[in-house]
Design a protein around this motif. Structure first.
Motif, PDB file in Angstrom:
ATOM      1  N   GLU A 112       0.823  -1.221   0.000  1.00 19.64           N
ATOM      2  CA  GLU A 112       0.000   0.000   0.000  1.00 19.64           C
ATOM      3  C   GLU A 112       0.854   1.268   0.000  1.00 19.64           C
ATOM      4  O   GLU A 112       0.453   2.288  -0.547  1.00 19.64           O
ATOM      5  N   ASP A 113       2.049   1.195   0.610  1.00 21.00           N
ATOM      6  CA  ASP A 113       2.956   2.354   0.577  1.00 21.00           C
ATOM      7  C   ASP A 113       3.489   2.590  -0.828  1.00 21.00           C
ATOM      8  O   ASP A 113       3.596   3.721  -1.287  1.00 21.00           O
ATOM      9  N   ILE A 114       3.840   1.490  -1.508  1.00 21.89           N
ATOM     10  CA  ILE A 114       4.364   1.598  -2.870  1.00 21.89           C
ATOM     11  C   ILE A 114       3.289   2.173  -3.788  1.00 21.89           C
ATOM     12  O   ILE A 114       3.553   3.075  -4.583  1.00 21.89           O
ATOM     13  N   VAL A 115       2.060   1.702  -3.622  1.00 20.52           N
ATOM     14  CA  VAL A 115       0.939   2.196  -4.420  1.00 20.52           C
ATOM     15  C   VAL A 115       0.683   3.676  -4.104  1.00 20.52           C
ATOM     16  O   VAL A 115       0.530   4.496  -5.016  1.00 20.52           O
ATOM     17  N   ALA A 116       0.675   4.011  -2.812  1.00 23.95           N
ATOM     18  CA  ALA A 116       0.435   5.404  -2.398  1.00 23.95           C
ATOM     19  C   ALA A 116       1.525   6.326  -2.940  1.00 23.95           C
ATOM     20  O   ALA A 116       1.240   7.444  -3.380  1.00 23.95           O
ATOM     21  N   ALA A 117       2.771   5.852  -2.936  1.00 20.72           N
ATOM     22  CA  ALA A 117       3.883   6.656  -3.461  1.00 20.72           C
ATOM     23  C   ALA A 117       3.683   6.907  -4.956  1.00 20.72           C
ATOM     24  O   ALA A 117       3.815   8.040  -5.428  1.00 20.72           O
ATOM     25  N   ALA A 118       3.329   5.861  -5.693  1.00 20.79           N
ATOM     26  CA  ALA A 118       3.115   6.000  -7.137  1.00 20.79           C
ATOM     27  C   ALA A 118       1.935   6.921  -7.426  1.00 20.79           C
ATOM     28  O   ALA A 118       2.023   7.818  -8.273  1.00 20.79           O
ATOM     29  N   GLN A 119       0.840   6.720  -6.711  1.00 19.40           N
ATOM     30  CA  GLN A 119      -0.347   7.556  -6.921  1.00 19.40           C
ATOM     31  C   GLN A 119      -0.084   9.009  -6.545  1.00 19.40           C
ATOM     32  O   GLN A 119      -0.646   9.920  -7.130  1.00 19.40           O
ATOM     33  N   GLY A 120       0.790   9.204  -5.554  1.00 18.31           N
ATOM     34  CA  GLY A 120       1.115  10.557  -5.106  1.00 18.31           C
ATOM     35  C   GLY A 120       2.063  11.281  -6.040  1.00 18.31           C
ATOM     36  O   GLY A 120       2.321  12.462  -5.870  1.00 18.31           O
ATOM     37  N   GLY A 121       2.614  10.567  -7.006  1.00 19.39           N
ATOM     38  CA  GLY A 121       3.499  11.199  -7.983  1.00 19.39           C
ATOM     39  C   GLY A 121       4.974  10.978  -7.724  1.00 19.39           C
ATOM     40  O   GLY A 121       5.819  11.646  -8.326  1.00 19.39           O
ATOM     41  N   ALA A 122       5.314  10.036  -6.841  1.00 14.55           N
ATOM     42  CA  ALA A 122       6.735   9.755  -6.583  1.00 14.55           C
ATOM     43  C   ALA A 122       7.370   9.197  -7.855  1.00 14.55           C
ATOM     44  O   ALA A 122       6.749   8.447  -8.603  1.00 14.55           O
ATOM     45  N   ALA A 123       8.621   9.558  -8.074  1.00 16.86           N
ATOM     46  CA  ALA A 123       9.342   9.094  -9.259  1.00 16.86           C
ATOM     47  C   ALA A 123       9.855   7.670  -9.068  1.00 16.86           C
ATOM     48  O   ALA A 123      10.117   6.964 -10.026  1.00 16.86           O
ATOM     49  N   GLY A 124       9.996   7.247  -7.800  1.00 18.24           N
ATOM     50  CA  GLY A 124      10.502   5.910  -7.530  1.00 18.24           C
ATOM     51  C   GLY A 124      10.426   5.588  -6.054  1.00 18.24           C
ATOM     52  O   GLY A 124      10.058   6.436  -5.240  1.00 18.24           O
ATOM     53  N   TYR A 125      10.813   4.351  -5.729  1.00 20.27           N
ATOM     54  CA  TYR A 125      10.654   3.834  -4.381  1.00 20.27           C
ATOM     55  C   TYR A 125      11.777   2.836  -4.124  1.00 20.27           C
ATOM     56  O   TYR A 125      12.013   1.959  -4.949  1.00 20.27           O
ATOM     57  N   ILE A 126      12.488   3.000  -3.022  1.00 15.85           N
ATOM     58  CA  ILE A 126      13.571   2.077  -2.656  1.00 15.85           C
ATOM     59  C   ILE A 126      13.355   1.620  -1.212  1.00 15.85           C
ATOM     60  O   ILE A 126      12.983   2.422  -0.357  1.00 15.85           O
ATOM     61  N   VAL A 127      13.613   0.337  -0.973  1.00 13.03           N
ATOM     62  CA  VAL A 127      13.488  -0.207   0.381  1.00 13.03           C
ATOM     63  C   VAL A 127      14.878  -0.301   1.020  1.00 13.03           C
ATOM     64  O   VAL A 127      15.828  -0.759   0.395  1.00 13.03           O
ATOM     65  N   LYS A 128      14.976   0.190   2.272  1.00 16.26           N
ATOM     66  CA  LYS A 128      16.235   0.104   3.025  1.00 16.26           C
ATOM     67  C   LYS A 128      16.423  -1.319   3.518  1.00 16.26           C
ATOM     68  O   LYS A 128      15.429  -1.955   3.866  1.00 16.26           O
ATOM     69  N   PRO A 129      17.628  -1.797   3.693  1.00 20.01           N
ATOM     70  CA  PRO A 129      18.863  -1.146   3.233  1.00 20.01           C
ATOM     71  C   PRO A 129      19.036  -1.362   1.735  1.00 20.01           C
ATOM     72  O   PRO A 129      18.554  -2.346   1.189  1.00 20.01           O
ATOM     73  N   PHE A 130      19.695  -0.425   1.078  1.00 20.08           N
ATOM     74  CA  PHE A 130      19.919  -0.558  -0.349  1.00 20.08           C
ATOM     75  C   PHE A 130      21.379  -0.281  -0.671  1.00 20.08           C
ATOM     76  O   PHE A 130      22.096   0.302   0.127  1.00 20.08           O
ATOM     77  N   GLU A 160      21.830   3.826  -7.878  1.00 17.66           N
ATOM     78  CA  GLU A 160      22.287   4.260  -9.198  1.00 17.66           C
ATOM     79  C   GLU A 160      21.295   3.845 -10.288  1.00 17.66           C
ATOM     80  O   GLU A 160      20.945   4.650 -11.151  1.00 17.66           O
ATOM     81  N   ASP A 161      20.823   2.602 -10.228  1.00 20.76           N
ATOM     82  CA  ASP A 161      19.846   2.107 -11.210  1.00 20.76           C
ATOM     83  C   ASP A 161      18.550   2.901 -11.142  1.00 20.76           C
ATOM     84  O   ASP A 161      17.985   3.292 -12.158  1.00 20.76           O
ATOM     85  N   LYS A 162      18.083   3.125  -9.923  1.00 18.86           N
ATOM     86  CA  LYS A 162      16.822   3.842  -9.731  1.00 18.86           C
ATOM     87  C   LYS A 162      16.945   5.270 -10.271  1.00 18.86           C
ATOM     88  O   LYS A 162      16.071   5.752 -10.989  1.00 18.86           O
ATOM     89  N   LEU A 163      18.055   5.941  -9.949  1.00  8.84           N
ATOM     90  CA  LEU A 163      18.273   7.304 -10.442  1.00  8.84           C
ATOM     91  C   LEU A 163      18.367   7.325 -11.962  1.00  8.84           C
ATOM     92  O   LEU A 163      17.790   8.194 -12.618  1.00  8.84           O
ATOM     93  N   ALA A 164      19.091   6.359 -12.532  1.00  9.39           N
ATOM     94  CA  ALA A 164      19.249   6.294 -13.990  1.00  9.39           C
ATOM     95  C   ALA A 164      17.882   6.161 -14.670  1.00  9.39           C
ATOM     96  O   ALA A 164      17.609   6.840 -15.668  1.00  9.39           O
ATOM     97  N   ASN A 165      17.015   5.313 -14.123  1.00  8.00           N
ATOM     98  CA  ASN A 165      15.673   5.131 -14.679  1.00  8.00           C
ATOM     99  C   ASN A 165      14.859   6.418 -14.591  1.00  8.00           C
ATOM    100  O   ASN A 165      14.156   6.786 -15.536  1.00  8.00           O
ATOM    101  N   ILE A 166      14.962   7.101 -13.465  1.00  8.34           N
ATOM    102  CA  ILE A 166      14.207   8.353 -13.263  1.00  8.34           C
ATOM    103  C   ILE A 166      14.729   9.428 -14.216  1.00  8.34           C
ATOM    104  O   ILE A 166      13.957  10.118 -14.874  1.00  8.34           O
ATOM    105  N   PHE A 167      16.066   9.541 -14.336  1.00 12.29           N
ATOM    106  CA  PHE A 167      16.648  10.532 -15.243  1.00 12.29           C
ATOM    107  C   PHE A 167      16.228  10.254 -16.689  1.00 12.29           C
ATOM    108  O   PHE A 167      15.962  11.172 -17.458  1.00 12.29           O
ATOM    109  N   LYS A 168      16.175   8.966 -17.044  1.00 14.79           N
ATOM    110  CA  LYS A 168      15.785   8.581 -18.386  1.00 14.79           C
ATOM    111  C   LYS A 168      14.346   9.024 -18.664  1.00 14.79           C
ATOM    112  O   LYS A 168      14.052   9.602 -19.708  1.00 14.79           O
ATOM    113  N   LYS A 169      13.464   8.772 -17.696  1.00 16.57           N
ATOM    114  CA  LYS A 169      12.062   9.187 -17.830  1.00 16.57           C
ATOM    115  C   LYS A 169      11.936  10.710 -17.975  1.00 16.57           C
ATOM    116  O   LYS A 169      11.060  11.210 -18.634  1.00 16.57           O
TER     117      LYS A 169
END
Length: 128
Positions: free
Chosen positions: A92-110, A116-125
């Motif tokens: 539900e947090d992941i869904v809420a983040a996406a619905q709220g307009g978050a560019a991405g979501y990472i779970v700790k620890p990472f 780097e992958d997550k940022l690269a995907n966001i920059f690409k978008k």
């Protein structure tokens, strides 16, 4: 990346802010500021010029979801990509983040690679 990005790292634990800052530095993003909760973050965002927000979800005063809502409702800030970071991988947090307009979501620890992958995907978008 041609344009230097200015990051705002939002987390109530200073150790986590330092870890994220160091990972960003290792990836090549040296311009970062920190905020200990969403309230401090929104004030910094409104008075500074940031390109990217990395925020924890569970924080006192103003949590990450409230911060995301504030950013997306602000004409001057709504273009900012927001990467949500949390210790809990609740669907539900992941869904809420996406619905709220978050560019991405990472779970700790990472790891650096995950960030780097997550940022690269966001920059690409974003077309960067």
């Amino acid at each position: 990346m041609a344009t230097p990005m200015k990051f705002l790292i939002v987390d109530d634990f200073s150790t986590m802010r330092r870890i994220v800052r160091n990972l960003l530095k290792e990836i090549g993003h040296t311009d970062a500021d920190e905020a200990e909760d969403g309230q401090v973050a929104i004030n910094k965002l409104r008075s500074g010029s940031f390109n990217f927000v990395v925020t924890d979800i569970n924080m006192p005063n103003m949590n990450g979801f409230d911060l995301l809502t504030q950013i997306k409702q602000d004409e001057k800030l709504k273009h900012l990509p927001v990467l949500m970071v949390t210790a809990e991988a609740r669907k539900e947090d992941i869904v809420a983040a996406a619905q709220g307009g978050a560019a991405g979501y990472i779970v700790k620890p990472f790891t650096k690679a995950t960030l780097e992958d997550k940022l690269a995907n966001i920059f690409k978008k974003m077309g960067l």
